[in-house]
Design an enzyme around this catalytic site. Structure first.
Site, PDB file in Angstrom:
ATOM      1  N   GLU A  63       2.858   5.360  -4.116  1.00 29.10           N
ATOM      2  CA  GLU A  63       2.720   6.099  -5.048  1.00 29.10           C
ATOM      3  C   GLU A  63       4.156   6.985  -5.424  1.00 29.10           C
ATOM      4  O   GLU A  63       4.301   7.236  -6.355  1.00 29.10           O
ATOM      5  CB  GLU A  63       1.785   7.056  -5.244  1.00 29.10           C
ATOM      6  CG  GLU A  63       0.447   6.374  -4.681  1.00 29.10           C
ATOM      7  CD  GLU A  63      -0.355   5.566  -3.933  1.00 29.10           C
ATOM      8  OE1 GLU A  63      -0.845   4.498  -3.712  1.00 29.10           O
ATOM      9  OE2 GLU A  63       0.210   5.550  -2.824  1.00 29.10           O
ATOM     10  N   ASP A 118      -9.411   3.607  -1.744  1.00 32.36           N
ATOM     11  CA  ASP A 118      -9.915   3.795  -0.840  1.00 32.36           C
ATOM     12  C   ASP A 118     -11.405   4.365  -0.742  1.00 32.36           C
ATOM     13  O   ASP A 118     -11.826   5.363  -1.146  1.00 32.36           O
ATOM     14  CB  ASP A 118      -8.944   5.154   0.288  1.00 32.36           C
ATOM     15  CG  ASP A 118      -7.945   5.062   0.175  1.00 32.36           C
ATOM     16  OD1 ASP A 118      -7.643   2.679   0.793  1.00 32.36           O
ATOM     17  OD2 ASP A 118      -7.211   5.242   1.228  1.00 32.36           O
ATOM     18  N   ASP A 148       0.446  -1.156  -0.048  1.00 32.21           N
ATOM     19  CA  ASP A 148      -0.286   0.166  -0.499  1.00 32.21           C
ATOM     20  C   ASP A 148       0.806   1.193  -0.217  1.00 32.21           C
ATOM     21  O   ASP A 148       2.257   1.209   0.413  1.00 32.21           O
ATOM     22  CB  ASP A 148      -0.768   0.100   1.341  1.00 32.21           C
ATOM     23  CG  ASP A 148      -2.190   0.966   1.302  1.00 32.21           C
ATOM     24  OD1 ASP A 148      -2.438   1.628   0.128  1.00 32.21           O
ATOM     25  OD2 ASP A 148      -2.841   1.169   2.007  1.00 32.21           O
TER      26      ASP A 148
END
Length: 918
Positions: free
Chosen positions: A508, A581, A505
């Site tokens: 990015e 999300d 997770d």
């Protein structure tokens, strides 16, 4: 820390973050939507603002010195303004062609001050073996032309334009609208300021402006698709022209929490690939560039009165801050051709383990080992299957990855072993931010080896994420990726077992106190590469390194499973992703379909959305509808935010518990069909979830439909997207009927029907002419289904024929690559069901066998007059078995008339046989 950064933190997860001696309490509100003012708009981005204001035809580049070199076309691009010294030198263009309709164009400076970053490890190594050796260059009327198999490429000299044609038909073009601009590197002029600022952050841009922009036109196209990831419809709507004013489609991987519906801003991943489609042709375009990118879809201008009607065409404008010009054109002609061509460049989908295709249960966070066991026992108590239980960041010791909280998870091996005893697995989260703690072995070693990304001053970059002060590993460096992979060994990752898999997770990468919640663009990676150039691919490299870690960690030959939030072109050959999300609302349920369809069109087949929505509290009806739809996602996982109410699938009481249970059983029954589709993706790149037009490319009515989809080519799925719905409008494509998978009711193809719905199910149909393999016995996990018998559901078409496939291997190892698999073809014709081998004779040195039987054959679509006979002959053995005539039990509680069921024909699924219905 700036006020804006603190405000952003308050949107995030709970936790205590240390900064020196100060403890900052991070409060989670969970109620605030994404604040778009924290992310750059086009008018706040220099290259985007300038390129969008360019006039059509403003490009001043022309072609000279065209020749053939090593089987490629080489040409020089010269700018008419080159008389001005400050504009630097010319450009070099290389044009190459590959088998199966692929054209590649690369452009670079003739004299580079600093080599532009070319994204590594995306293009597959085998591509160069497919390159065609161009032998002839035709020069005529100010153009150079290359004739290839089935198409030609025309390079116009002045102005510079490139056209890909099929005879007289133009397929694709570059710079037809004159928007090609290439900012060459140059010396800074006295008094010139190259810095760029946004909010409180300054980007120094030490090498100056290096942007690239150009137009690509798709001819014969009604719509264009692609450019994930964003929460919008399937078709890419115009963003500029004809009085349209909106933001362009942005590709810049960002940690956007509670993302909003129908926004062109990009989310966690970026794939710069676009596919066009029209009644006669599909084409595609891919730009291999990992810098920030924006794309405009240009609105069609109104034709002047009396003007001849133009061929349908979609014009697009592509712009990137920096990086290389390395572009691929895919000539189709069909949708599947374009996907095959694209994935032959970037790679086919990974073949998952069988367990990974089943249901996953996740929450941030299952709080301790007792909680884990209680959830596991709940699935058994309520007769609900699941395969994987997930742990979020709270399982670690102080947000240090590869560790376990000694109080909450004191016995991780024993915990995993107890879960594994039922054939189930576990997943733990491992993110890219490394806590700067001198007592943390990962940090100490990474720091001493110089493995962190550097800031512009050459020091280790220090940003903020869940652990507080953190540094980020330089995953562009192959040495760092290999070192990271070693950390997954059982001796390094203490407490891990072969039944533990991984979740990446925040990759990015997410940096709470950085510009746009990520790191500074002038940070430095391996080889002196600036972060601006590699940004969109960072998560891909982190994902890649984690997968390599599972490959290296032990003696077994199991395939890895790593889920990633961030992705780039080529991610399909690494692992699975999810849409991040999302929110527990009906809009996000609906938009999950076009989001996943778009990912499939860009090669990423193993994808899903959080069932129930990550943020917020779904009511029982919304949760049930999401489980019903999610059962047909390629990746099926329930997940929820820490602050949400517990929502294990039995907690809402009846009738919802039973309805969710039925959805889970539906998924498990269809696992053989899913696994067969995953193998198809592994071989030819085709997605599991498909827009209707992929299978019905000339059906214009289907081009913009994105509230229903095909699973493979044989199952049609339409979700229920509104509260207390009593009907859904379903379009049935093609000319053959579709059979309701629960009731067997049939609907003719080529029509739209207002289908009644109840809370029991969503509209799902099987295509007439198909055979779908199922395993109908209810088990606790997919592992326990291994030796279960099969059911074959045959939906007959108008000529009483049908066809289907089944792929089987051991479900875990790489032995299938050496021939250890079974691939069967089932055909029904002339009243006979036949099973034959589809695997090649020389498939490899390994073998796989199974003793599984066929326990039931269901034929749908029989006419009443054909139900008078019930004798069935198994021709391979000469035995006769009885057949039950409808109404027959199709799914629990639903009966279907005009059907026939053959029970226990006593044939093995792996053998050749035929069964005659007399």
């Amino acid at each position: 820390m700036e006020v804006g950064d603190m405000d952003r933190w308050r949107q995030k997860k709970n936790g205590f973050l240390a900064l020196g001696l100060v403890l900052l309490v991070v409060a989670v509100t969970g109620a605030h939507a994404w604040k778009k003012d924290e992310f750059k708009r086009c008018d706040q981005t220099i290259f985007c603002r300038e390129y969008r204001n360019l006039d059509i035809g403003s490009s001043k580049w022309y072609v000279s010195d065209v020749n053939l070199t090593n089987g490629k076309v080489r040409a020089r691009l010269v700018n008419e303004d080159d008389g001005e010294a400050e504009h630097g030198g010319s450009l070099i263009l290389h044009l190459s062609a590959y088998q199966d309709g692929i054209v590649r164009v690369k452009v670079k400076e003739a004299d580079q001050k600093k080599k532009r970053f070319e994204v590594p490890d995306v293009i597959v190594k085998e591509l160069e073996e497919k390159r065609l050796w161009i032998q002839r260059l035709i020069e005529k009327d100010g153009a150079s032309m290359v004739v290839l198999s089935g198409h030609e490429v025309v390079l116009l000299h002045k102005p510079f334009q490139l056209y890909v044609r099929n005879g007289k038909e133009t397929l694709l073009s570059l710079n037809a609208k004159g928007l090609f601009h290439f900012e060459r590197q140059r010396e800074k002029r006295e008094g010139e300021n190259w810095d760029d600022t946004f909010r409180s952050h300054t980007d120094t841009r030490p090498h100056g402006p290096q942007s690239i922009g150009f137009d690509v036109s798709f001819y014969g196209a009604d719509f264009v698709y692609g450019l994930p990831e964003r929460a919008t419809g399937l078709t890419l709507k115009p963003t500029k022209g004809a009085e349209i004013v909106s933001e362009p489609y942005r590709l810049f991987n960002s940690d956007i929490f509670e993302y909003i519906y129908e926004s062109p801003f990009g989310l966690y991943g970026a794939v710069p690939v676009m596919q066009s489609h029209g009644e006669k042709r599909t084409t595609g375009f891919f730009w291999l560039n990992a810098a920030e990118m924006v794309v405009d879809v240009l609105a069609k201008e109104k034709a002047e009165e009396g003007a001849a009607e133009e061929v349908s065409r979609v014009d697009t404008h592509w712009m990137a801050e920096s990086g290389a010009f390395d572009a691929f054109f895919f000539i189709g002609p069909g949708p599947k051709d374009v996907i095959r061509q694209y994935t032959s460049v970037t790679g086919k989908s990974i073949m998952p383990q069988f367990f990974a295709t089943a249901y996953h249960q996740c929450r941030w966070n299952y709080k301790d080992e007792a909680d884990v066991f209680q959830v596991d026992a709940g699935f058994d108590e309520y007769d609900m299957p699941y395969d994987v239980l997930w742990l979020d960041i709270e399982h670690t010791d102080g947000k240090k990855y590869f560790t376990w909280d000694p109080v909450l998870f004191p016995n991780p091996k024993e915990m995993q072993d107890k879960i594994a005893a039922k054939g189930r697995k576990m997943v733990t989260i491992i993110d890219p931010h490394i806590k700067r703690d001198n007592n943390y072995y990962i940090h100490k070693e990474a720091q001493s080896k110089g493995y962190y990304i550097k800031n512009k001053h050459g020091a280790d970059f220090d940003g903020w994420c869940w652990p507080g002060s953190s540094s980020y590993l330089d995953m562009l460096n192959p040495e760092v990726r290999s070192w990271w992979a070693d950390k997954f060994s059982y001796s390094s990752y203490q407490g891990s077992t072969p039944n533990l898999y991984i979740w990446n997770d925040m990759n990015e990468p997410s940096v709470f106190n950085g510009p746009e919640a990520t790191m500074e663009r002038d940070n430095i990676h391996y080889g002196g590469v600036e972060h601006r150039d590699v940004h969109n691919a960072y998560g891909y490299y982190f994902h890649m390194a984690s997968v390599e870690g599972l490959m290296k960690r032990g003696e077994n030959n199991d395939r890895p499973f790593v889920l990633s939030r961030s992705f780039f072109a080529g991610t399909q050959k690494v692992g699975a992703i999810w849409t991040g999300d999302n929110n527990a609302d009906w809009d996000h349920l609906r938009v999950s379909v076009p989001m996943l369809l778009t990912l499939g069109l860009t090669g990423i087949t193993f994808a899903g959305a959080d069932v129930g929505g990550f943020f917020g509290n779904p009511d029982a009806e919304l949760l049930t509808r999401w489980y019903q739809l999610g059962a047909y996602y390629p990746f099926y996982r329930g997940h929820a935010h820490l602050d949400t109410k517990r929502r294990e699938p039995w907690l809402f009481g009846e009738p919802y518990t039973s309805l969710i249970r039925e959805s889970l059983h539906t998924r498990y029954a269809l696992l053989p069909y899913f696994y067969t589709l995953f193998r198809e993706a592994n071989v030819n790149g085709l997605p599991l979830m498909r827009p209707l037009w992929m299978e019905y490319p000339s059906d214009k009515h289907s081009f913009a439909i994105d509230d229903e989809f095909l699973l493979g080519k044989d199952i049609l799925v339409h979700g229920v997207y509104s509260e207390k719905a009593v009907s859904e409008e379903v379009y049935f494509p093609g000319s053959q009927p579709w059979f309701d998978v629960r009731t067997g009711a049939s609907y003719s193809g080529g029509q739209t029907v207002q289908v009644p719905v109840t809370l029991d199910s969503i509209p799902v149909y099987q295509r007439a002419g198909s055979i779908i393999p199922r395993k109908d016995r209810f088990r606790r996990s997919s592992f326990q289904m291994e030796n279960d018998p099969y059911t074959l559901v045959i939906a007959l078409n108008g000529t009483y024929e049908a066809r289907g496939e089944l792929y089987i291997d051991d479900g875990k190892s790489f032995d299938f690559e050496k021939g250890a698999y079974i691939h069967r073809l089932f055909t029904f014709a002339d009243g006979r069901l036949t099973s034959t081998n589809l695997a090649p004779g020389n498939k490899g040195t390994k073998e796989f066998t199974t003793s599984c039987l066929v326990e039931r054959i269901i034929l749908l679509g029989l006419k009443s007059k054909d139900l008078s006979s019930h004798r069935v002959l198994v021709e391979s053995s000469g035995t006769q078995v009885s057949a039950e005539i409808g109404p027959s039990l199709l799914r629990k509680g639903y009966h279907q008339t005009n059907s026939l069921v053959v029970r226990m024909p006593k044939v093995r699924i792996s053998d050749d046989w035929s069964i005659k219905v007399l």
